[in-house]
Enzyme design. Structure first.
Site, PDB file in Angstrom:
ATOM      1  N   CYS A  53      -6.478   5.985  -1.584  1.00 45.91           N
ATOM      2  CA  CYS A  53      -6.049   6.580  -0.496  1.00 45.91           C
ATOM      3  C   CYS A  53      -6.648   6.852   0.510  1.00 45.91           C
ATOM      4  CB  CYS A  53      -5.461   8.044  -1.098  1.00 45.91           C
ATOM      5  SG  CYS A  53      -4.184   8.211  -2.450  1.00 45.91           S
ATOM      6  N   ALA A  54      -6.210   6.676   1.708  1.00 49.34           N
ATOM      7  CA  ALA A  54      -7.018   6.952   2.906  1.00 49.34           C
ATOM      8  C   ALA A  54      -7.111   8.294   3.242  1.00 49.34           C
ATOM      9  CB  ALA A  54      -5.988   6.097   4.346  1.00 49.34           C
TER      10      ALA A  54
END
Length: 145
Positions: A53-54
């Site tokens: 996940c960014a």
């Protein structure tokens, strides 16, 4: 909507069916994310962070009755508003369900039915996929425990 808990999946489905405007849908996602109970500081650990996940996303898995009849419960949080809403949507879909259903059912199908897939950046879609994959792996592990 209660500030104590995110809405149930059926309530979310009804809301999405009534909201046509994408700006409103994003606002609704942000609202359901705000309704998620916050994680305790110690739960926001590297062990609970979802890889891929960014934004920072933390997922805590609870298993009731490990084994073939396991029931899964999840807590989660993100430091990004829309992502926190996506976390809330995903947890509403999976939490409280038998592990065999969690391992089998792909919440991304729900995202597609809402039209979210085409309105998420590729980076967010990858992050959601990472979260869903982690939840399903945890369910498979709970069944074999």
């Amino acid at each position: 909507m209660s500030q104590l808990a995110a809405p149930a999946i059926d309530e979310i489905k009804e809301a999405f069916a009534l909201i046509d405007d994408w700006e409103e849908r994003y606002r609704y996602l942000i609202d359901i994310g705000k309704a998620l109970p916050p994680l305790a500081p110690e739960q926001r650990s590297e062990e609970n962070r979802v890889k891929g996940c960014a934004s920072n996303v933390w997922l805590v898995t609870h298993v009731e009755r490990p084994g073939p009849d396991a029931i899964m419960r999840f807590e989660g949080e993100s430091d990004a508003h829309i992502v926190k809403g996506l976390v809330a949507l995903t947890l509403a879909f999976y939490s409280g369900r038998p592990a065999r259903e969690v391992a089998r059912d792909d919440a991304f199908d729900l995202f597609r039915s809402f039209g979210l897939e085409q309105h998420l950046t590729p980076q967010r879609s990858n992050g959601v996929r990472s979260m869903i994959d982690r939840i399903r792996r945890d369910a498979a592990a709970a069944m074999s425990a």
